[in-house]
Design an enzyme around this catalytic site. Structure first.
Site, PDB file in Angstrom:
ATOM      1  N   CYS A   6       0.847  -1.201   0.000  1.00 41.37           N
ATOM      2  CA  CYS A   6       0.000   0.000   0.000  1.00 41.37           C
ATOM      3  C   CYS A   6       0.883   1.251   0.000  1.00 41.37           C
ATOM      4  CB  CYS A   6      -0.944   0.001   1.195  1.00 41.37           C
ATOM      5  SG  CYS A   6      -2.386  -1.071   1.000  1.00 41.37           S
ATOM      6  N   ASP A  29      10.279  -6.527  -8.898  1.00 38.18           N
ATOM      7  CA  ASP A  29      10.614  -7.127  -7.606  1.00 38.18           C
ATOM      8  C   ASP A  29      12.030  -6.700  -7.215  1.00 38.18           C
ATOM      9  OD1 ASP A  29       9.452  -9.913  -5.991  1.00 38.18           O
ATOM     10  OD2 ASP A  29      11.502  -9.255  -5.606  1.00 38.18           O
ATOM     11  N   HIS A  45      -6.296  -2.718  -0.839  1.00 37.97           N
ATOM     12  CA  HIS A  45      -5.670  -3.718   0.039  1.00 37.97           C
ATOM     13  C   HIS A  45      -6.550  -4.964   0.150  1.00 37.97           C
ATOM     14  CE1 HIS A  45      -2.953  -5.276   3.086  1.00 37.97           C
ATOM     15  NE2 HIS A  45      -4.044  -5.763   3.639  1.00 37.97           N
ATOM     16  N   HIS A  95      -0.361  -8.500   1.036  1.00 33.94           N
ATOM     17  CA  HIS A  95      -1.157  -7.710   0.098  1.00 33.94           C
ATOM     18  C   HIS A  95      -1.119  -8.531  -1.182  1.00 33.94           C
ATOM     19  CE1 HIS A  95      -2.297  -3.554  -1.689  1.00 33.94           C
ATOM     20  NE2 HIS A  95      -2.277  -4.410  -2.722  1.00 33.94           N
ATOM     21  N   HIS A  97      -0.594 -10.308  -4.429  1.00 34.03           N
ATOM     22  CA  HIS A  97       0.324  -9.973  -5.515  1.00 34.03           C
ATOM     23  C   HIS A  97       0.592 -11.193  -6.376  1.00 34.03           C
ATOM     24  CE1 HIS A  97       2.719 -11.091  -1.967  1.00 34.03           C
ATOM     25  NE2 HIS A  97       3.594 -11.626  -2.806  1.00 34.03           N
ATOM     26  N   HIS A  99       3.376 -12.704  -9.025  1.00 36.54           N
ATOM     27  CA  HIS A  99       4.725 -12.612  -9.582  1.00 36.54           C
ATOM     28  C   HIS A  99       4.603 -12.889 -11.083  1.00 36.54           C
ATOM     29  CE1 HIS A  99       6.886 -12.996  -5.607  1.00 36.54           C
ATOM     30  NE2 HIS A  99       5.731 -13.535  -5.279  1.00 36.54           N
TER      31      HIS A  99
HETATM   32  P1  5GP Z   1       5.953 -13.232  -1.609  1.00 36.57           P
HETATM   33  O1  5GP Z   1       7.129 -13.895  -0.981  1.00 36.57           O
HETATM   34  O2  5GP Z   1       5.053 -12.601  -0.565  1.00 36.57           O
HETATM   35  O3  5GP Z   1       5.190 -14.085  -2.579  1.00 36.57           O
HETATM   36  O4  5GP Z   1       6.542 -12.065  -2.486  1.00 36.57           O
HETATM   37  C1  5GP Z   1       6.924 -10.836  -1.972  1.00 36.57           C
HETATM   38  C2  5GP Z   1       7.923 -10.266  -2.941  1.00 36.57           C
HETATM   39  O5  5GP Z   1       8.075  -8.904  -2.626  1.00 36.57           O
HETATM   40  C3  5GP Z   1       9.312 -10.900  -2.853  1.00 36.57           C
HETATM   41  O6  5GP Z   1       9.648 -11.496  -4.100  1.00 36.57           O
HETATM   42  C4  5GP Z   1      10.224  -9.737  -2.488  1.00 36.57           C
HETATM   43  O7  5GP Z   1      11.460  -9.779  -3.158  1.00 36.57           O
HETATM   44  C5  5GP Z   1       9.398  -8.528  -2.891  1.00 36.57           C
HETATM   45  N1  5GP Z   1       9.660  -7.351  -2.097  1.00 36.57           N
HETATM   46  C6  5GP Z   1       9.725  -7.287  -0.736  1.00 36.57           C
HETATM   47  N2  5GP Z   1       9.940  -6.015  -0.341  1.00 36.57           N
HETATM   48  C7  5GP Z   1      10.000  -5.271  -1.476  1.00 36.57           C
HETATM   49  C8  5GP Z   1      10.218  -3.869  -1.715  1.00 36.57           C
HETATM   50  O8  5GP Z   1      10.367  -3.051  -0.805  1.00 36.57           O
HETATM   51  N3  5GP Z   1      10.234  -3.455  -3.012  1.00 36.57           N
HETATM   52  C9  5GP Z   1      10.048  -4.333  -4.055  1.00 36.57           C
HETATM   53  N4  5GP Z   1      10.085  -3.824  -5.296  1.00 36.57           N
HETATM   54  N5  5GP Z   1       9.848  -5.653  -3.862  1.00 36.57           N
HETATM   55  C10 5GP Z   1       9.822  -6.110  -2.585  1.00 36.57           C
HETATM   56 ZN    ZN Z   2      -1.832  -3.308   1.264  1.00 31.56          ZN
END
Ligand code: 5GP
Ligand code: ZN
Length: 117
Positions: A6, A29, A45, A95, A97, A99
């Site tokens: 957010c 990422d 959100h 939140h 997302h 990939h």
């Molecule tokens: P998850 O593990 O929740 O599926 O994916 C979260 C993703 O967010 C991870 O791949 C991580 O590298 C990315 N990420 C975490 N913090 C940040 C940030 O501050 N900026 C960006 N651009 N990506 C982030």
């Molecule tokens: Zn959020």
């Protein structure tokens, strides 16, 4: 709300934006695992895939409308979309997302699960 994504949508935390419309925000990422690794998120959100419902499903639909545009902007024809839902699946940011991965030939099968145990 104390939510990293957010804050990225609101511009409080900088990100490398690749796409934005009224419903969807996409950015690179910070720790890419493929040559193209974007995160595609709703501008509302929603904590995770389990929380998509009739009231907010427009956001999910708009995400899938945006994905081909983002892929085109990133110059990739093939891509993989991954949603980690819940702790065991590796969700670290609560939140919703997706990939968007591409730019490399990917395998498929048990090895692609990236198991940690
Ligand atoms: P998850 O593990 O929740 O599926 O994916 C979260 C993703 O967010 C991870 O791949 C991580 O590298 C990315 N990420 C975490 N913090 C940040 C940030 O501050 N900026 C960006 N651009 N990506 C982030
Ligand atoms: Zn959020």
């Amino acid at each position: 709300m104390d939510c990293l994504f957010c804050k990225i949508i609101g511009g409080e935390i900088p990100a490398d934006k690749v796409y934005e419309d009224d419903y969807v925000f996409a950015f690179r990422d910070i720790n890419p695992i493929a040559p193209v690794h974007d995160l595609v998120i709703p501008k509302k959100h929603i904590c995770c895939a389990n929380a998509v419902n009739a009231e907010n499903s427009e956001y999910a639909a708009r995400i899938f409308e945006a994905v081909p545009k983002i892929a085109k902007a990133e110059n990739i024809e093939s891509y993989r979309i991954i949603n980690n839902c819940g702790e065991d699946a590796g969700q670290s940011v609560m939140h919703l997302h997706f990939h968007l991965l591409g730019g490399v030939k990917m395998g498929w099968g048990e090895d692609s699960l990236g198991k940690t145990e």
